[in-house]
Design an enzyme around this catalytic site. Structure first.
Site, PDB file in Angstrom:
ATOM      1  N   GLN A 130     -16.177  -1.202  40.045  1.00 42.24           N
ATOM      2  CA  GLN A 130     -16.264  -2.305  40.506  1.00 42.24           C
ATOM      3  C   GLN A 130     -15.992  -3.382  39.296  1.00 42.24           C
ATOM      4  O   GLN A 130     -15.780  -4.017  39.334  1.00 42.24           O
ATOM      5  CB  GLN A 130     -18.304  -1.957  40.072  1.00 42.24           C
ATOM      6  CG  GLN A 130     -19.069  -3.847  39.347  1.00 42.24           C
ATOM      7  CD  GLN A 130     -19.295  -4.628  41.250  1.00 42.24           C
ATOM      8  OE1 GLN A 130     -19.475  -3.861  42.259  1.00 42.24           O
ATOM      9  NE2 GLN A 130     -19.230  -5.657  40.908  1.00 42.24           N
ATOM     10  N   GLU A 170     -24.892  22.643  46.945  1.00 45.04           N
ATOM     11  CA  GLU A 170     -25.588  23.632  46.314  1.00 45.04           C
ATOM     12  C   GLU A 170     -27.345  22.994  46.120  1.00 45.04           C
ATOM     13  O   GLU A 170     -27.701  23.236  45.044  1.00 45.04           O
ATOM     14  CB  GLU A 170     -24.693  24.141  44.515  1.00 45.04           C
ATOM     15  CG  GLU A 170     -23.622  24.830  44.758  1.00 45.04           C
ATOM     16  CD  GLU A 170     -23.114  25.354  44.239  1.00 45.04           C
ATOM     17  OE1 GLU A 170     -23.602  25.923  43.398  1.00 45.04           O
ATOM     18  OE2 GLU A 170     -21.637  25.726  44.589  1.00 45.04           O
TER      19      GLU A 170
END
Length: 379
Positions: A336, A363
């Site tokens: 942004q 994970e």
């Protein structure tokens, strides 16, 4: 608690210099061509940083958990794909370090310390968040175990020499988890093959493939620990490695913040640098605060797991979750701040944003991590 020593700070400077000089220049090309970062592998191996966690008695650096995380963090700051060399090597060898025989450790670990790669094979298409539902089987046949089945989402598959593989050895076990064992499989073992690379959103330089076992016979002494201990070793391993994924996420976030700070100081609108606008400053302040909070949680978790404190599993899951959420938020804000330029591949923040997403998924998804955290609090 943890304490960064002068050695830790010196290590950070060394790895950062190596990453900036020998890894960063290739990061964009690695991503664009979805190619393995061979330059990073060579540089990390030469410096002893491709698997710094391996104990000295197996020719490794014997780095403590905080030091190993610093290596992952600093590499991830410039190239997330490359950071999966030390991170995946740790995941692929911790089962062995925690529960393997001395002879098996001596067979496997020195090669990894010298630059070979290791992968971890737990997940299957129908057994991701529910690993006890796995279908890969292993049966003892004389002096060999014979494996049949398939594993998916295997990091660095096809590049690795060794694979830690979970398989069902006792389908009739009262508890499915008690019937799962762990094995070390070599890439050259007959009956072992790898599939094509997955086409991914991010970490494109780290190949992700399925791996297959068809009457794959391995010596009987390649089992890690006793039969039926595999899933327990897997969970113990994840305590040691989830905070390492937090370190990877931390590095990605730091890299995005560094790039954003440099850009807003240079980019001018309305006759002045956009860094002078308060709205921009507030975004940078929030990004920096969450990164610093994540860093302390990651290091605290690493220290707790290494010392075996009662809250170690909680802290490791918390570190992985908070740091990966931070990485996703910070990289999104970085894009942004770059405006339209941030949406192009001319600048690194769009790559970092794509790379950050996987840290919320692998994970153990962050939803599963929150289940782990809640169970700890409510037990």
């Amino acid at each position: 608690m943890y304490r960064l020593s002068e050695e830790h700070e010196a290590l950070r400077e060394t790895v950062r210099a190596l990453a900036d000089k020998e890894i960063a220049p290739y990061a964009a090309d690695v991503d664009e061509r979805a190619r393995f970062p061979i330059e990073a592998r060579n540089a990390l191996s030469r410096a002893g940083f491709s698997a710094p966690h391996i104990p000295e008695e197996y020719d490794g650096q014997g780095a403590d958990a905080v030091a190993a995380n610093i290596v992952v963090e600093e590499v991830a700051r410039v190239c997330a794909s490359s950071s999966l060399i030390p991170a995946a090597n740790k995941l692929g060898t911790m089962n062995l370090i925690l529960g393997g025989s001395e002879s098996l450790k001596k067979d496997v670990l020195p090669g990894i310390a010298r630059g070979e790669l290791a992968s971890y094979a737990l997940s299957e298409r129908e057994a991701g968040s529910d690993p006890a539902a796995m279908r890969t089987r292993a049966r003892l046949d004389g002096d060999h175990w014979v494996l049949d089945g398939a594993k998916c989402w295997i990091t660095n598959a096809g590049e690795s020499t060794w694979y830690t593989v979970m398989a069902v050895t006792d389908p009739g076990a009262a508890k499915p988890a008690d019937g799962i064992s762990a094995f070390m499989v070599h890439a050259a073992d007959p009956g072992f093959t790898v599939g094509p690379k997955e086409r991914k959103l991010g970490i494109k330089g780290s190949p992700t493939r399925e791996i297959y076992f068809e009457n794959c016979a391995i010596p009987a002494d390649r089992i890690i620990g006793e039969p039926g201990r595999g899933l327990r070793l897997a969970f113990a391993t994840l305590d040691h490695t989830r905070h390492t994924i937090g370190a990877q996420a931390l590095g990605i976030a730091q890299g995005a913040l560094d790039a954003a700070v440099a850009y807003v100081k240079d980019r001018k609108q309305f006759g002045r640098a956009i860094a002078e606008f308060q709205g921009i400053q507030f975004m940078l302040a929030d990004m920096a605060m969450t990164i610093e909070a994540a860093r302390h949680l990651v290091y605290t978790a690493a220290s707790a797991v290494e010392r075996g404190t009662p809250d170690a599993s909680f802290l490791s899951s918390a570190a992985k979750t908070f740091a990966s959420d931070t990485a996703m938020s910070v990289t999104t804000d970085a894009v942004q701040l770059f405006g339209g330029a941030g949406y192009t591949s001319d600048f690194p923040v769009e790559r970092m944003m794509r790379d950050a997403k996987i840290t919320q998924i692998y994970e153990g998804t962050n939803q599963i991590q929150r289940v782990v955290l809640a169970r700890y609090l409510l037990r």
